[in-house]
Scaffold this active site. Sequence first.
Site, mmCIF file in Angstrom:
data_model
loop_
_atom_site.group_PDB
_atom_site.id
_atom_site.type_symbol
_atom_site.label_atom_id
_atom_site.label_comp_id
_atom_site.label_asym_id
_atom_site.label_seq_id
_atom_site.Cartn_x
_atom_site.Cartn_y
_atom_site.Cartn_z
ATOM 1 N N HIS A 86 -4.981 -55.743 -6.506
ATOM 2 C CA HIS A 86 -5.185 -54.586 -5.634
ATOM 3 C C HIS A 86 -5.985 -54.999 -4.407
ATOM 4 O O HIS A 86 -6.748 -55.955 -4.454
ATOM 5 C CB HIS A 86 -5.980 -53.480 -6.356
ATOM 6 N N HIS A 88 -9.092 -53.761 -2.395
ATOM 7 C CA HIS A 88 -10.248 -52.895 -2.643
ATOM 8 C C HIS A 88 -10.937 -52.523 -1.340
ATOM 9 O O HIS A 88 -10.784 -53.205 -0.329
ATOM 10 C CB HIS A 88 -11.210 -53.571 -3.621
ATOM 11 N N HIS A 104 -10.291 -48.973 -5.235
ATOM 12 C CA HIS A 104 -9.076 -49.348 -4.513
ATOM 13 C C HIS A 104 -9.122 -48.808 -3.085
ATOM 14 O O HIS A 104 -9.684 -47.741 -2.832
ATOM 15 C CB HIS A 104 -7.838 -48.778 -5.192
ATOM 16 N N HIS A 112 -4.011 -42.776 -8.178
ATOM 17 C CA HIS A 112 -3.529 -44.136 -8.374
ATOM 18 C C HIS A 112 -2.105 -44.156 -8.913
ATOM 19 O O HIS A 112 -1.739 -43.351 -9.746
ATOM 20 C CB HIS A 112 -4.423 -44.884 -9.367
ATOM 21 N N HIS A 121 -2.352 -45.238 -4.071
ATOM 22 C CA HIS A 121 -3.370 -45.746 -3.160
ATOM 23 C C HIS A 121 -2.707 -46.745 -2.218
ATOM 24 O O HIS A 121 -1.782 -47.454 -2.610
ATOM 25 C CB HIS A 121 -4.464 -46.511 -3.927
ATOM 26 N N ASP A 124 -2.708 -50.229 -3.795
ATOM 27 C CA ASP A 124 -1.936 -50.519 -5.018
ATOM 28 C C ASP A 124 -0.808 -51.493 -4.700
ATOM 29 O O ASP A 124 -0.040 -51.279 -3.764
ATOM 30 C CB ASP A 124 -1.332 -49.238 -5.601
ATOM 31 N N HIS A 161 -7.149 -58.477 -11.498
ATOM 32 C CA HIS A 161 -7.726 -57.879 -12.700
ATOM 33 C C HIS A 161 -7.290 -58.612 -13.966
ATOM 34 O O HIS A 161 -6.290 -59.331 -13.975
ATOM 35 C CB HIS A 161 -7.309 -56.407 -12.799
ATOM 36 N N ARG A 178 -12.447 -57.288 -13.434
ATOM 37 C CA ARG A 178 -12.064 -58.023 -12.227
ATOM 38 C C ARG A 178 -12.338 -59.504 -12.461
ATOM 39 O O ARG A 178 -13.468 -59.889 -12.754
ATOM 40 C CB ARG A 178 -12.869 -57.487 -11.042
#
Length: 187
Positions: A86, A88, A104, A112, A121, A124, A161, A178
């Site tokens: 993702h 962030h 995100h 999401h 998002h 994403d 992730h 993460r």
Amino acid sequence: MTIRALLIAAALTTTPALAQDAGTPADAGTAAAGTKPAPKKGDTVKATLKDAQGKDVGEVTMEQAPMGVLVKGSLMNLPAGEHAIHIHETGKCEAPEFKTAGGHFNPTKKQHGVLSPKGKHDGDLPNLHVAQDGKVQFDFFAHGLKVKSLLDKDGAAVVVHAKLDDYHSDPTGDAGGRIACGVAEKQ
């Protein structure tokens, strides 16, 4: 790649056809050869990712295109299997948990996931499918995203992730911890 992964990738990358700019004259040498000139390179940011121990994991580049951002990456030293990736909201990557990268990237305040009726998002992206050797290369298209928006006062980061993104659980897709992070920096 699984059928579901292919369908998700198709959903994330489907865009209307881009019209050719009829107002831009073609280079005489290129036109004679029957080829089109290469498009002008858009604004670009690059994130160099590190894991919790500070070990190099690779890099991700994001280049502005007319309808969104082309996201390309070459990563290594990751656990084999599926992992969420993702963008962030904050350009800060303090190990070991990388929570300083915030949530995100979501300037439009949506829920999401591409499977959410109220999503997705802007940060994403499709899941990564990391090979047994810990390496993965990818090209994604993030429709509607703008490189300029990633360069706001607090920046942005790219995060990998521990688990895959389920594409619907809000706010993170149940993607787990993460495991790698890199700050997006203008090129």
